[in-house]
Design an enzyme around this catalytic site. Structure first.
Site, short mmCIF file in Angstrom:
data_model
loop_
_atom_site.label_atom_id
_atom_site.label_comp_id
_atom_site.label_asym_id
_atom_site.label_seq_id
_atom_site.Cartn_x
_atom_site.Cartn_y
_atom_site.Cartn_z
N ASP A 195 0.52 -4.68 5.61
CA ASP A 195 -0.56 -5.61 5.26
C ASP A 195 -0.68 -5.71 3.74
OD1 ASP A 195 -1.49 -2.87 5.29
OD2 ASP A 195 -3.49 -3.65 4.88
N GLU A 196 -1.26 -6.82 3.28
CA GLU A 196 -1.59 -7.04 1.88
C GLU A 196 -0.42 -6.69 0.95
OE1 GLU A 196 -6.43 -6.43 2.04
OE2 GLU A 196 -5.18 -4.70 1.55
N VAL A 197 0.74 -7.25 1.25
CA VAL A 197 1.91 -7.02 0.41
C VAL A 197 1.80 -7.95 -0.80
CG1 VAL A 197 4.42 -6.93 0.33
CG2 VAL A 197 3.23 -6.51 2.48
N HIS A 232 0.82 -1.22 0.00
CA HIS A 232 0.00 0.00 0.00
C HIS A 232 0.85 1.27 0.00
CE1 HIS A 232 -3.86 -1.92 0.18
NE2 HIS A 232 -3.54 -2.60 1.27
#
Length: 714
Positions: free
Chosen positions: A348-350, A277
């Site tokens: 998060d959400e890499v 992100h």
């Protein structure tokens, strides 16, 4: 003479009746006094006389009781006659008659007020007993009410905890509030920390509006703010390109942070993304070379030395602003007077991790753990008083040995996030056990908006409330696994799903969801009693709950319902935007149905009719007659949104909101109107069958009969 006497008697009949009644009354009093005085010598106190009368024979007691009863009735009748006669005298203004003068003192309500000599002891006792009976009856009525209340309270005390929970869950069911086993007035304590997430990467509110929000959040139980700045942070120097053109000014941001802690006691936890992100940074030409994949600016490559240098500069500027002296600083308090103990570094959400040429030779878990530990070590080395927090989703697939060998538990605290109702579907008990063996403590995260649709206009309040209530049950059950317990719960409110996404629900529109969930997690359960629940007071609702009369609970939430009617009569910060959003939602739904009916369900304004310019003018006119009116109504709502949103947002957010939600519907109506006008211009039409369109031949590969004959001559 006799006739005159009769007439006089007839005119004064009432006076004679009163005189006769008075004489009879005096005779009865004399008789009663003679009987009582001959039977016994009364003691000086009325209570002693009552005891002696009770010791006499039964027939004598019954006779005395009958006498008393007769006298009481006569007194009542005489008083009624006296009141009637006095009213008549006042009307006629005539002097009192002899009978009235005689009976003027017959009011033995309070014998002590008699102007003449006191009544004999027997008469005093008689009327005192009458007064005592009245007082005793009134006291019995009061006692009966108290006994009923005490009985209800005793019944509540006698109910078992399970029975109380059953009654509580039944009331929740009436209100449409989700019921979760074990969560109620007798359930576990509320989480220690309750953070409210402010996502500023989309529709960043004016700081003046956020200031108005602070006392509301504190009153409902918030203990801190989790602030995700992204490009709204006032980066400077070499990082100045990271800041948006409308980023907050440093002085204004400091003033807001100081107000949060000094005036309202809210701690601050900044959130800076440092792995995934990072679109707002990696989209720029200056930092393009630091991407994991050249075509995607989502995540940074951790193997490049320049990546760590960039992230360290970003963290340094954010941390120092939260510690740098403010305008109100003094020599004794040189730092910004806020509570700043934790820093959130995201992670998060890499996506697409470990795919570049430099990272491809390493395991994904090794890449992630090494990167996080390096960042945490940098923070703890320079600011040892700060603890580092990360999102947990990238840890879920790792084994216990990988986590323990990396010693990540010594560097960071995970924030476990799930926004669905079935939390254990994503974080199963064995994963909780793994986390507890690696980390001494952890955080949890629910959502109050921005979790059930990438472009929703209004959040589903009931679903978010259930998510938060289920988190209360999970925290109570799993907190004991950790050596230092679970620190608290963060209520997240996403404004975009990522930097490139359109807006989700605006913050003012999500306020009822936030306040309902926040008050619930702060208390540890949803209070069904409106006087015990802070919502009505804090939201400043004019609604007065009275479920006993109306039969309806004071708050009604049901599945798939965006809100309760309660929030339409409240006056919290942003309530006008909330009400506007629902009117806009209804209008957009109306327009959508109108367009779909004309295009997909009617037989005269479909795409087929438009392509062939072939339809009935009368039918087309009927299908488009309301289109100009709807266009004007949407334009009016666009102008209204500018007036209402201006109190919360700048012109850029207002324009984005209108372009995302209102402008597409206006465009669709214009296209429909243009198609209808084209169909209406035709005055003659060809014979059927209509010719096959060229587009259909090319796109679908359709051929004509002539082409078939050419391909297959035989």
């Amino acid at each position: 003479m006799h006739s005159n006497l009769l007439i006089f008697i007839w005119r004064r009949k009432l006076s004679f009746l009163l005189l006769a009644s008075g004489l009879v009354l005096l005779a009865l009093w004399t008789w009663a006094i003679l009987i009582d005085t001959t039977k016994t010598t009364l003691p000086t106190l009325a209570q002693s006389q009552l005891q002696q009368q009770q010791q006499q024979s039964a027939p004598s007691s019954e006779t005395s009781y009958q006498h008393v009863h007769i006298i009481q009735k006569l007194i009542a009748q005489a008083n009624r006659v006296l009141r009637a006669e006095r009213q008549k005298d006042n009307a006629d203004r005539s002097p009192p008659s002899p009978a009235q003068r005689l009976l003027g003192n017959v009011r033995f309500v309070r014998p002590t007020q008699a102007k003449k000599a006191p009544l004999p002891l027997a008469e005093s006792f008689l009327f005192e007993q009458e007064r005592l009976k009245i007082l005793e009856q009134q006291q019995r009525q009061r006692n009966a009410g108290m006994e009923e209340l005490n009985a209800n309270a005793e019944d509540d005390r006698m109910l078992s905890s399970a029975e109380r929970q059953t009654q509580y869950e039944h009331e929740l069911q009436r209100m449409g509030v989700p019921a979760v086993a074990g969560i109620g007035p007798d359930g576990p304590r509320a989480p220690t920390e309750r953070l409210v997430h402010l996502d500023l990467k989309g529709a960043p509110p004016k700081l003046s509006f956020l200031k108005q929000l602070l006392p509301v959040l504190r009153a409902l139980g918030a203990t801190g703010l989790l602030i995700e700045y992204e490009d709204m942070f006032p980066y400077s120097g070499a990082l100045q390109p990271l800041a948006a053109h409308n980023a907050y000014k440093e002085s204004e941001l400091k003033d807001f942070l100081e107000s949060a802690w000094v005036e309202h006691g809210l701690s601050i936890m900044p959130l800076v993304q440092t792995f995934g992100h990072l679109e707002y940074t990696l989209k720029l030409q200056e930092f393009e070379q630091l991407r994991e994949l050249p075509e995607s600016p989502q995540s940074i490559c951790p193997s490049r030395p320049q990546s760590m240098a960039l992230l360290e500069q970003m963290l340094t500027q954010v941390i120092e602003l939260h510690m740098r002296p403010s305008a109100n600083a003094t020599p004794s308090t040189p730092e910004l007077p806020i509570k700043f103990t934790h820093l959130h570094i995201g992670c998060d959400e890499v996506q697409r991790m470990g795919e570049c040429s430099l990272c491809r030779q390493r395991l994904r878990s090794e890449i992630f753990l090494t990167h996080v530990i390096s960042l945490a070590h940098f923070v703890r080395r320079r600011w040892p008083q700060l603890s580092v927090v990360i999102w947990d989703d990238q840890l879920r697939a790792m084994t216990l040995s990988e986590l323990q060998n990396s010693q990540i538990g010594s560097y960071v605290e995970p924030m476990v996030w799930v926004y669905a109702n079935d939390i254990y579907h994503f974080i199963q008990p064995q994963l909780w056990d793994t986390y507890a063996k690696v980390f001494a403590s952890a955080w949890t995260a629910s959502a109050y908006k921005g979790a059930f649709g990438e472009s929703l206009l209004v959040p589903p309040l009931q679903q978010h409330l259930e998510n938060n209530i289920r988190w209360l049950a999970v925290i109570a059950k799993e907190g004991g696994r950790f050596a230092k317990g679970l620190r608290g719960l963060a209520l997240t409110g996403w404004q975009r799903y990522d930097h490139f996404a359109v807006l989700c629900e605006l913050l003012p529109v999500g306020m009822p969801s936030l306040m309902t969930s926040l008050s619930t997690v702060s208390k540890g359960y949803f209070s069904t009693n409106p006087r015990d629940n802070d919502l009505l007071r804090v939201l400043r609702c004019v609604f007065q709950p009275d479920s006993r009369r109306s039969g309806h609970p004071w708050l009604e939430l049901h599945p798939n319902a965006h809100h309760s009617q309660l929030f339409a009569v409240c006056s919290y910060p942003g309530h006008l935007v909330f009400k506007y959003a629902f009117r806009l939602y209804d209008k957009l739904s109306e327009v959508s149905v109108y367009l779909q009916q004309a295009r997909d369900h009617s037989a005269w304004l479909s795409d087929y009719n438009v392509r062939h310019n072939f339809s009935s003018p009368l039918r087309v006119h009927e299908l488009t007659v309301r289109t100009p009116q709807l266009i004007e109504e949407l334009r009016g709502m666009a102008r209204e949104s500018q007036q209402l949103l201006w109190e919360v947002y700048d012109e850029h957010t207002v324009a984005e909101f209108v372009e995302q939600h209102i402008y597409p519907s206006i465009n669709a109506l214009h296209r429909q109107l243009a198609s209808g006008q084209m169909l209406l211009q035709r005055r003659t039409w060809p014979q059927r069958p209509l010719p096959i369109s060229l587009e259909l031949r090319q796109d679908m590969g359709l051929i004509t009969l002539e082409q078939q004959q050419q391909q297959h001559p035989h």
